[in-house]
Design a protein around this motif. Structure first.
Motif, mmCIF file in Angstrom:
data_model
loop_
_atom_site.group_PDB
_atom_site.id
_atom_site.type_symbol
_atom_site.label_atom_id
_atom_site.label_comp_id
_atom_site.label_asym_id
_atom_site.label_seq_id
_atom_site.Cartn_x
_atom_site.Cartn_y
_atom_site.Cartn_z
ATOM 1 N N GLU A 231 -106.689 16.965 -6.258
ATOM 2 C CA GLU A 231 -106.331 16.148 -7.419
ATOM 3 C C GLU A 231 -107.009 14.784 -7.341
ATOM 4 O O GLU A 231 -107.517 14.269 -8.346
ATOM 5 C CB GLU A 231 -104.816 15.979 -7.491
ATOM 6 N N ALA A 232 -107.000 14.194 -6.137
ATOM 7 C CA ALA A 232 -107.636 12.886 -5.972
ATOM 8 C C ALA A 232 -109.145 12.983 -6.163
ATOM 9 O O ALA A 232 -109.772 12.103 -6.764
ATOM 10 C CB ALA A 232 -107.305 12.318 -4.588
ATOM 11 N N ALA A 233 -109.757 14.070 -5.657
ATOM 12 C CA ALA A 233 -111.194 14.270 -5.835
ATOM 13 C C ALA A 233 -111.529 14.446 -7.321
ATOM 14 O O ALA A 233 -112.571 13.972 -7.794
ATOM 15 C CB ALA A 233 -111.652 15.490 -5.042
ATOM 16 N N ALA A 234 -110.650 15.123 -8.060
ATOM 17 C CA ALA A 234 -110.857 15.275 -9.504
ATOM 18 C C ALA A 234 -110.848 13.908 -10.192
ATOM 19 O O ALA A 234 -111.585 13.682 -11.164
ATOM 20 C CB ALA A 234 -109.784 16.183 -10.097
ATOM 21 N N ALA A 235 -110.025 12.991 -9.682
ATOM 22 C CA ALA A 235 -109.996 11.633 -10.239
ATOM 23 C C ALA A 235 -111.323 10.921 -9.982
ATOM 24 O O ALA A 235 -111.805 10.160 -10.834
ATOM 25 C CB ALA A 235 -108.842 10.843 -9.633
ATOM 26 N N VAL A 236 -111.941 11.146 -8.821
ATOM 27 C CA VAL A 236 -113.261 10.570 -8.544
ATOM 28 C C VAL A 236 -114.288 11.148 -9.515
ATOM 29 O O VAL A 236 -115.137 10.428 -10.054
ATOM 30 C CB VAL A 236 -113.676 10.841 -7.081
ATOM 31 N N ALA A 237 -114.218 12.478 -9.751
ATOM 32 C CA ALA A 237 -115.142 13.119 -10.693
ATOM 33 C C ALA A 237 -114.957 12.545 -12.101
ATOM 34 O O ALA A 237 -115.936 12.313 -12.831
ATOM 35 C CB ALA A 237 -114.927 14.623 -10.687
ATOM 36 N N GLU A 238 -113.724 12.317 -12.499
ATOM 37 C CA GLU A 238 -113.460 11.737 -13.821
ATOM 38 C C GLU A 238 -114.020 10.326 -13.905
ATOM 39 O O GLU A 238 -114.554 9.914 -14.950
ATOM 40 C CB GLU A 238 -111.962 11.738 -14.099
ATOM 41 N N ALA A 239 -113.890 9.568 -12.800
ATOM 42 C CA ALA A 239 -114.437 8.207 -12.771
ATOM 43 C C ALA A 239 -115.956 8.241 -12.895
ATOM 44 O O ALA A 239 -116.569 7.376 -13.546
ATOM 45 C CB ALA A 239 -114.021 7.509 -11.484
ATOM 46 N N HIS A 240 -116.599 9.245 -12.280
ATOM 47 C CA HIS A 240 -118.050 9.392 -12.388
ATOM 48 C C HIS A 240 -118.457 9.710 -13.832
ATOM 49 O O HIS A 240 -119.396 9.107 -14.376
ATOM 50 C CB HIS A 240 -118.535 10.499 -11.449
ATOM 51 N N ARG A 260 -127.371 20.469 -8.653
ATOM 52 C CA ARG A 260 -127.196 20.613 -7.196
ATOM 53 C C ARG A 260 -125.730 20.767 -6.841
ATOM 54 O O ARG A 260 -125.370 21.579 -5.983
ATOM 55 C CB ARG A 260 -127.788 19.403 -6.467
ATOM 56 N N MET A 261 -124.867 20.009 -7.484
ATOM 57 C CA MET A 261 -123.434 20.086 -7.186
ATOM 58 C C MET A 261 -122.870 21.455 -7.553
ATOM 59 O O MET A 261 -122.090 22.047 -6.802
ATOM 60 C CB MET A 261 -122.677 18.994 -7.946
ATOM 61 N N VAL A 262 -123.277 21.980 -8.715
ATOM 62 C CA VAL A 262 -122.746 23.264 -9.161
ATOM 63 C C VAL A 262 -123.332 24.407 -8.346
ATOM 64 O O VAL A 262 -122.637 25.374 -8.010
ATOM 65 C CB VAL A 262 -123.032 23.472 -10.655
ATOM 66 N N LEU A 263 -124.608 24.313 -7.990
ATOM 67 C CA LEU A 263 -125.275 25.390 -7.275
ATOM 68 C C LEU A 263 -124.887 25.457 -5.810
ATOM 69 O O LEU A 263 -125.148 26.467 -5.146
ATOM 70 C CB LEU A 263 -126.797 25.238 -7.394
ATOM 71 N N ASP A 264 -124.283 24.403 -5.298
ATOM 72 C CA ASP A 264 -123.820 24.421 -3.907
ATOM 73 C C ASP A 264 -122.470 25.126 -3.870
ATOM 74 O O ASP A 264 -121.443 24.533 -4.149
ATOM 75 C CB ASP A 264 -123.698 22.997 -3.372
ATOM 76 N N ASP A 265 -122.467 26.424 -3.512
ATOM 77 C CA ASP A 265 -121.220 27.196 -3.578
ATOM 78 C C ASP A 265 -120.225 26.810 -2.498
ATOM 79 O O ASP A 265 -119.089 27.281 -2.497
ATOM 80 C CB ASP A 265 -121.495 28.705 -3.522
ATOM 81 N N SER A 266 -120.636 25.947 -1.551
ATOM 82 C CA SER A 266 -119.680 25.465 -0.547
ATOM 83 C C SER A 266 -118.923 24.251 -1.045
ATOM 84 O O SER A 266 -117.962 23.805 -0.422
ATOM 85 C CB SER A 266 -120.411 25.113 0.756
ATOM 86 N N ASN A 267 -119.350 23.703 -2.183
ATOM 87 C CA ASN A 267 -118.719 22.504 -2.729
ATOM 88 C C ASN A 267 -117.695 22.906 -3.781
ATOM 89 O O ASN A 267 -118.006 22.991 -4.966
ATOM 90 C CB ASN A 267 -119.786 21.586 -3.335
ATOM 91 N N ASP A 268 -116.483 23.192 -3.333
ATOM 92 C CA ASP A 268 -115.445 23.630 -4.279
ATOM 93 C C ASP A 268 -114.293 22.652 -4.390
ATOM 94 O O ASP A 268 -113.215 23.003 -4.860
ATOM 95 C CB ASP A 268 -114.910 25.008 -3.867
ATOM 96 N N VAL A 269 -114.530 21.397 -3.967
ATOM 97 C CA VAL A 269 -113.443 20.426 -4.048
ATOM 98 C C VAL A 269 -113.205 19.991 -5.489
ATOM 99 O O VAL A 269 -112.083 19.703 -5.891
ATOM 100 C CB VAL A 269 -113.734 19.202 -3.147
ATOM 101 N N THR A 270 -114.275 19.933 -6.305
ATOM 102 C CA THR A 270 -114.116 19.585 -7.719
ATOM 103 C C THR A 270 -114.733 20.679 -8.562
ATOM 104 O O THR A 270 -115.754 21.261 -8.204
ATOM 105 C CB THR A 270 -114.808 18.248 -8.045
ATOM 106 N N ASP A 271 -114.127 20.941 -9.678
ATOM 107 C CA ASP A 271 -114.622 21.970 -10.595
ATOM 108 C C ASP A 271 -115.442 21.273 -11.677
ATOM 109 O O ASP A 271 -115.045 21.190 -12.836
ATOM 110 C CB ASP A 271 -113.444 22.733 -11.198
#
Length: 560
Positions: A231-240, A260-271
């Protein structure tokens, strides 16, 4: 009275914990210490293998909830320690309202005291707290740097807040430490939003992207069972996103970063959804992102992240033919992709093409034992709407021939009844199932499907004939349950046999099953007028198993 005072009762605790944890919690009542009552919750320490901290809410609209830092509690369970604290609260229920009033009075008194302090007294108090708390000092340093637009310090402080290493005592962030780390991530998001609000959106974009990169690289090492870090990481994404909408960074550079963020399948902290940035990316940015996704697909055709990104971009453009072509490159053997294509075409008003793709899916996946049932339903629904009842039967018949299951039989039965041809179809279907049920066929786990369908049809006479030497215990019990009134003697024999087989297993579930079987056997004896025989049988069984105290208590509860 007790429930009204604290917002929950023993039944609520038992439902949250389960019977086993609730019973175990009774043994920890004397281990609870340091009970502290707040306005809406209580905290305490429970001494078990170690001293565990427990926090319990005092009910409310959603009912009570509890948290404990024991291993079982850290997995999100309402553990025995939570039960012990809850029961302790119930024991002291009469004093709880008074203690809550005292907590509110303390909070009100603190607020009044702070309000009455002078500026110099408040500064002295803040400096004192900063000297004693490093986390507080870091948070206030960040706010101060943001206020004076010290961008270098802001970036450093944000990355310090995002850094999980101080919380990773054993190389990863444990469940108990995740909320504190999530709070720091949320503070970083607040700082980024403050930069944007102060007219420094362009300076917020870079630190936000770096923060999201760090979160993506480290999230797998965090036990975020409650989702607080996410949830907190989603707030960072919203701020971006907010900063990008104000600052309008170079669209092609932003497109490459998003890809790059979407194609990195190990990066699942933010949708991250690239289409949220469509107004910032514009045509050039979207084109660059589509080019990046296409290049990734050429390198790795099976890369699901690249395919997902390409699907999202093509769909957003409304190019149905391009979307169909993309799906057609990788058709799933279950027929799921054929169905997806059919649904896209149907949504575009191209019903004939949609049905052709769905029918192609049925042909190409015809030999698969487990085809996507939604595809079969899709075709049958279109046939039925067009009045093609015989074609619906043909589809269901073909699926039944490949997938001999109760569900496939039910689907065939429904279609054939609608087409008024069930009798003939049933004869052929039962013949196929009898062939499957031959002892020399082997290889099947459990009883044959033949018996399940006879039971489902209500053909109990045939089920009794076919069950001998073939049925498993589940099917025997179902057959006995359905025949209890019409064939009490045969049903009784089944229940007695199943009780004998159920003597060895232990545990609540096994004991509940024994009780259920005995109740059914008692009904059979009553129907036969042999209740005395049942009393003798039950007495002998209790004598044989009397060491199993939990079983005896369950039988007592059922009046057995």
């Amino acid at each position: 009275m007790t429930r009204k005072a604290v917002g929950f009762g023993e039944d609520d605790l038992r439902a949250l914990a389960g019977a086993r944890s609730f019973e175990r919690g009774l043994g920890y009542l004397d281990a609870v210490s340091g009970l502290e009552v707040g306005e809406g919750s209580v905290t305490a320490v429970v001494h078990g293998t170690e001293a565990y901290e427990v926090e319990l809410t005092l009910g409310g609209d959603d009912g009570p909830s509890g948290w404990c830092d024991c291993p079982y509690g850290q997995e999100g369970n309402f553990c025995k320690h939570c039960v012990a604290v809850g029961l302790t609260v119930l024991r002291r229920a009469k004093t709880i309202p008074r203690q809550q009033d005292a907590a509110r009075a303390r909070a009100s008194g603190l607020e009044a005291w702070l309000t009455a302090l002078s500026r110099d007294e408040l500064l002295a108090l803040v400096r004192e707290q900063i000297a004693e708390s490093r986390p507080l000092r870091r948070r206030l340093e960040l706010r101060a740097a943001a206020a004076r637009s010290d961008l270098g310090t802001v970036r450093d402080r944000i990355l310090t807040l995002i850094d999980p290493r101080p919380f990773a005592r054993y190389g990863y962030v444990e469940y108990a430490d995740a909320p504190a780390y999530a709070q720091q991530v949320a503070e970083a998001a607040d700082a980024l939003r403050t930069l944007t609000a102060d007219g420094r959106a362009a300076q917020a974009v870079g630190p936000a992207e770096e923060a999201l990169r760090v979160l993506g690289e480290t999230y797998e090492e965090i036990d975020d069972s409650d989702g607080v870090v996410g949830e907190a990481a989603a707030a960072v994404a919203e701020a971006h996103l907010e900063a990008c909408r104000v600052a309008r960074p170079d669209p092609e550079r932003l497109a490459e970063w998003l890809a790059r963020m979407v194609l990195d399948d190990s990066n699942d902290v933010t949708d991250l959804d690239p289409l949220d940035y469509a107004d910032v990316l514009g045509q050039s940015g979207l084109a660059r992102m589509r080019q990046t996704a296409a290049e990734a697909l050429r390198r790795r055709p099976s890369d699901w992240t690249a395919r997902y990104l390409m699907e999202r971009l093509v769909k957003a453009e409304g190019d149905v033919d391009a979307l169909v072509a993309l799906h057609a490159q990788d058709l799933d053997p279950s027929g799921a992709t054929h169905l997806c294509i059919a649904e896209e075409l149907e949504s575009a008003g191209r019903a004939d093409e949609a049905l052709a793709w769905a029918e192609r899916g049925l042909r190409e996946c015809a030999a698969q034992t487990h085809i996507d049932g939604r595809l079969v339903d899709h075709v049958c629904a279109r046939y039925a709407k067009a009045g093609r009842a015989d074609d619906v039967v043909a589809v269901r018949r073909d699926r039944f021939r490949v997938e001999r299951s109760l569900d496939a039989y039910r689907q065939l039965r429904g279609a054939a009844r609608s087409a008024a041809c069930w009798e003939a179809e049933r004869v052929a279907a039962l013949a196929a199932l009898r062939e499957d049920a031959r002892p020399d066929r082997g290889g099947r786990y459990g009883g044959p499907v033949l018996i399940d369908v006879l039971l489902d049809d209500g053909d109990l006479d045939a089920a009794w004939r076919e069950a001998v030497g073939r049925a498993d215990d589940r099917q025997w019990e179902r057959l006995a349950d359905l025949s209890r009134e019409t064939r009490p003697a045969e049903a009784l024999a089944v229940y007695r046999r199943l009780v004998d087989r159920s003597k060895e297993p232990t545990g609540d579930r096994a004991y509940e099953r024994v009780a259920r079987l005995l109740l059914a056997a008692r009904d059979c004896h009553r129907a036969l007028g042999t209740e005395d025989a049942f009393a003798v049988y039950l007495a002998g069984l209790r004598t044989e198993l009397n060491r199993r105290r939990k079983l005896m208590s369950i039988l007592d509860r059922y009046g057995l």
